[in-house]
Design an enzyme around this catalytic site. Structure first.
Site, PDB file in Angstrom:
ATOM      1  N   ARG A 138      13.516  14.146  41.859  1.00 12.52           N
ATOM      2  CA  ARG A 138      13.794  14.198  40.347  1.00 12.52           C
ATOM      3  C   ARG A 138      13.138  15.875  39.611  1.00 12.52           C
ATOM      4  NH1 ARG A 138      12.826   9.930  35.649  1.00 12.52           N
ATOM      5  NH2 ARG A 138      14.604   9.396  36.427  1.00 12.52           N
ATOM      6  N   HIS A 154      22.692  11.806  37.367  1.00 18.56           N
ATOM      7  CA  HIS A 154      21.655  10.819  37.589  1.00 18.56           C
ATOM      8  C   HIS A 154      22.521   9.674  38.466  1.00 18.56           C
ATOM      9  CE1 HIS A 154      18.386   8.132  38.067  1.00 18.56           C
ATOM     10  NE2 HIS A 154      17.762   8.360  36.721  1.00 18.56           N
ATOM     11  N   ARG A 193      10.514   3.784  35.578  1.00 19.37           N
ATOM     12  CA  ARG A 193      11.425   2.815  35.916  1.00 19.37           C
ATOM     13  C   ARG A 193      12.030   3.208  37.218  1.00 19.37           C
ATOM     14  NH1 ARG A 193      15.393   1.272  37.521  1.00 19.37           N
ATOM     15  NH2 ARG A 193      16.585   3.398  37.356  1.00 19.37           N
ATOM     16  N   THR A 194      12.496   4.494  37.550  1.00 16.08           N
ATOM     17  CA  THR A 194      13.105   5.060  38.534  1.00 16.08           C
ATOM     18  C   THR A 194      12.297   5.181  39.895  1.00 16.08           C
ATOM     19  OG1 THR A 194      14.705   6.396  37.402  1.00 16.08           O
ATOM     20  CG2 THR A 194      14.585   6.730  39.712  1.00 16.08           C
ATOM     21  N   LYS A 228       0.725  26.098  43.275  1.00 17.83           N
ATOM     22  CA  LYS A 228       0.165  27.151  43.897  1.00 17.83           C
ATOM     23  C   LYS A 228       1.155  28.244  44.171  1.00 17.83           C
ATOM     24  CE  LYS A 228      -3.241  24.874  46.815  1.00 17.83           C
ATOM     25  NZ  LYS A 228      -3.638  24.561  48.107  1.00 17.83           N
TER      26      LYS A 228
END
Ligand code: NCD
Length: 769
Positions: free
Chosen positions: A569, A597, A520-521, A548
């Site tokens: 995120r 959030h 969704r986000t 890496k």
């Protein structure tokens, strides 16, 4: 298109995926929901009478003292037969709210400042894609306060100041544009000294639409239907009405068939029909209309009973006129004295004397023997109709007039226009005005009002307090910031609805750095950026140099070189702070571990406002993983700006973090915390906010297995909940929210996603500027 029923079912149908032609049902809801509509008017700079929803007598009293009496009180729950009412004093307010209606948290009342002595004006318009293509203004004869269904309408308006007309047209244009109307709409205005205020807007055809269409020879319904069906129409078609020509619509009452009803007009509609007639002027058209409702014009004897001094003064010239015309004037006590002092010969009549009155002076005798041709009874101001009022002398004499079929007028403006009409002594035989065919076309079209520009989206973005800021925590934002955000989001959504894509973020690049999965986000940011003309660079952890050994700091610095802002995120609680420090651009936190959030919480608030109109006064229940659920933490914190009550239901192991709880408690917002979602909690809930148990945050997977299905919201849960409740979920969902809830109209979670693809999160792009 039709009446209120079609508007009432539009949104539920739309939510069940029925295609609705014309104005979007969400916009219809924006006009009908008092909170949304009021916010919209504020944004447009269109004035409205002051109002408030109140849940206690104390609040009601202090609001009324501030705005001053009289006020209009609309209860949501009625104890006796009383409904909406005007209240003139604190004493009456207490009586009304104590006896007739309930006021409580469950049953709030809406109180609106009632503006006395104002004109009421009706606007009927048609728009296409938000642009007006036709409109007519009609003027009420009665002052504001009489229900528009009972009002006498005059078209074209005869007594409106050009400045009032200009302001009304401008407000109508702005409202049509903001609601993106395609089809008919009707707005009721009140005007006093050129100040106009909107009372209500109906996104549908109104009672006056057929009247204005017939009088002006321009079928607004045909235009609206074509606009809705996408058939070409001629905006502002030329009109062809005769010079010196007026239409008047007169209400038809049936008080004689409603035994016991008080034949006065008020805020509740009482008429059962209407008649419209044409005339050379408003007086002639009014008389014809009135006669057509069955009203008989007086020949000789006219009785006056005028309650207030103000009305006595206002009526004096009209009474003089009748007197000079040779009418015999009768009046009850106070009125008789007043008229005598003003050199009018009056026969006094005693209203309802108990002991034997000489017939000569008995009002009862006069009415019962049909000696009165017209009774003008103007009740005084206190119209709080408690049951005792029905027994007032005024009521009994009015009722007697109705029962003896004596023509009765109870409104001062009606009385004046009637007497002026009588004095003008028209030949009321059928004439050339009485039938209109509107054949030839000459140009007397008023045309569309000239636009007065509102701040554009671009201007709003330039002035934005979010500009060049990191968005790490919801704690950074004030309530004003949120309001700006919501306004910008609504404008962006409207723009995209109209145009498909906008170009306000042209040339801007958003980096999307997702170290955790997201549907969704990430889709929301990506789609929003594209819809607004910008670009995105998407970097997932699995494809990045993190594999890496690159640290977050370096990844951010690198991505910074290519982008204007970065959405991040990340599973670490500190990630957003680290990124904000590393970046020269702006960091938008889309989830930092189990902490916050912010962007989801903004969207959640926006959704609650969209769905329920307002956040204030709600009870919001959070269920599921309140320990790790970052969206819960951010939303709880944002709710500090609102007057809400919060209920928490989670397994003890997933209880809300102590800091978040302490903040809720300190604000007095925490109603209950429980490890079950009880029927009592559900019954109170307006918003049920469900969350997924955050498997990825558990160190002990056995514990996860233990609690993962502790809370399941399903069809049974909904049976115990309010009809008006909404179910929210930030998604993704697992078993905690049963799929059987999806088809319930209360399920708002997919609606939130699909209806607001660019809403809040996209508006964050403004900081890129
Ligand atoms: C939430 C998240 O990522 O915190 N989802 C979202 O952003 N829409 C909730 C979750 O993952 O359960």
């Amino acid at each position: 298109m039709g009446g209120q029923t079609s508007n009432n079912i539009a949104l539920p149908l739309f939510r069940s995926n029925v295609k609705i032609l014309g104005t979007s049902p969400e916009m219809i809801d924006t006009a009908e929901n008092r909170f949304k509509f009021s916010r919209m008017l504020d944004r447009l700079g269109v004035d409205q009478p002051e109002w408030k929803e109140l849940t206690s007598m104390d609040e009601a009293r202090s609001f009324c003292n501030r705005v001053k009496y009289p006020v209009l009180v609309r209860p949501s729950y009625v104890l006796s037969g009383a409904a909406m009412n005007t209240v003139y004093s604190e004493h009456d307010l207490a009586l009304y709210l104590g006896q007739a209606v309930e006021v409580s948290k469950e049953h709030p009342v809406v109180i609106t400042k009632y503006i006395e002595g104002a004109k009421e004006i009706e606007m009927d318009a048609v728009a296409r894609g938000g642009t007006m293509v036709g409109h007519f203004i009609s003027e009420h004869v009665e002052n504001a306060g009489v229900h528009s269904g009972d009002a006498t309408l005059i078209l074209p308006p005869q007594d409106l100041d050009p400045e009032t007309i200009r302001r009304i047209e401008e407000a109508t244009r702005k409202i049509g544009d903001a609601l993106n109307i395609t089809g008919p709409y009707n707005i009721q205005f009140i005007a006093k000294d050129n100040d106009i205020k909107v009372i209500e807007c109906n996104v549908r055809a109104s009672r006056s639409t057929p009247f204005v269409s017939k009088v002006m020879g321009c079928d607004l319904i045909e235009m609206a239907t074509k606009a809705m069906a996408g058939i070409p129409i001629q905006p502002y078609p030329k009109l062809n009405i005769p010079a010196d020509y007026v239409g008047v619509k007169v209400p038809q009452f049936s008080f004689s068939r409603l035994s016991g009803a008080d034949p006065v007009m008020g805020v509740e509609m009482a008429s059962t029909g209407e008649v419209a007639c044409f005339g050379k002027d408003k007086y002639e058209a009014y008389l014809k209309g009135l006669i057509a409702t069955g009203f008989k014009l007086p020949k000789k004897n006219v009785l006056f009973s005028i309650g207030s001094y103000k009305d006595k003064i206002e009526m004096l010239p009209s009474v003089k006129t009748l007197f000079k015309l040779g009418f015999k004037i009768f009046a009850t006590a106070g009125t008789a004295d007043f008229l005598t002092e003003n050199d009018i010969e009056v026969q006094f009549l005693e209203a309802l004397q108990d002991d034997q009155q000489r017939n000569e002076f008995s009002l009862t005798h006069a009415l019962a023997n049909n000696l009165i041709d017209l009774y003008i009874n103007l009740p005084s101001a206190n119209r709080f109709r408690r049951p005792a009022n029905y027994m007032s002398k005024g009521y009994r004499t009015r009722r007697m007039a109705v029962d003896y079929q004596t023509p009765l007028v109870t409104n001062v403006k009606n009385a004046k226009i009637l007497i002026e009409g009588i004095a003008r002594n028209y030949d009321l035989a059928i004439g050339k005005y009485d039938c209109q065919t509107f054949a030839e076309v000459t140009d007397i079209s008023a045309g569309a009002p000239k636009p007065e520009d509102l701040p554009s989206l671009r201007e709003m973005l330039v002035r934005s307090p979010f500009k060049n800021k990191d968005i790490v925590s919801v704690k950074q934002f004030t309530r004003d910031d949120l309001h700006l955000l919501f306004t910008v989001a609504a404008e962006m959504r409207l723009g995209v609805e109209r145009e498909g894509c906008l170009d306000i973020l042209k040339g801007r690049v958003l980096g999307m750095l997702f170290f955790e999965p997201s549907t969704r986000t990430s889709c929301s940011f990506d789609a929003a950026m594209k819809r607004l003309g910008g670009e995105t660079i998407i970097v997932n952890e699995s494809h990045s140099s993190t594999k890496k050994g690159e640290d977050l700091d370096d990844t951010i610095r690198t991505l910074d070189q290519y982008t204007d802002a970065i959405v991040l995120r990340h599973p670490d609680n500190e990630s957003a702070d680290i990124a904000a420090k590393a970046s020269d651009g702006s960091i938008i936190n889309a989830g930092n571990g189990s902490r916050e959030h912010p962007t989801q919480a903004f969207l959640d608030l926006f959704t609650i406002r969209e769905e329920l109109g307002t956040v204030n006064g709600l009870t919001i229940t959070f269920t599921g993983d309140l320990k790790y659920g970052r969206t819960v933490h951010s939303l709880c914190e944002l709710l500090r700006h609102y007057n809400v009550q919060i209920q928490l239901a989670s397994p003890a192991a997933l209880a809300i973090p102590s800091k978040v709880r302490a903040a809720l408690q300190a604000r007095g917002q925490l109603l209950i915390e429980s490890d079950t979602l009880t029927p009592e909690m559900l019954a109170k809930t307006d918003v049920l906010y469900c969350t997924r148990v955050q498997k990825e945050r558990f160190e002990d997977q056995a514990l996860y297995e233990e609690v993962k299905d502790a809370f399941v919201v399903d069809g049974k849960t909904l049976k115990q909940a309010k009809e008006s409740m909404i179910v929210m979920h930030p998604l993704p969902r697992n078993a905690e929210l049963s799929k059987e809830v999806d088809d319930d109209p209360r399920a708002a979670y997919f609606r939130q996603v699909s209806h607001h693809p660019i809403s809040i999160e996209s508006s964050r792009r403004e900081k890129i500027y």
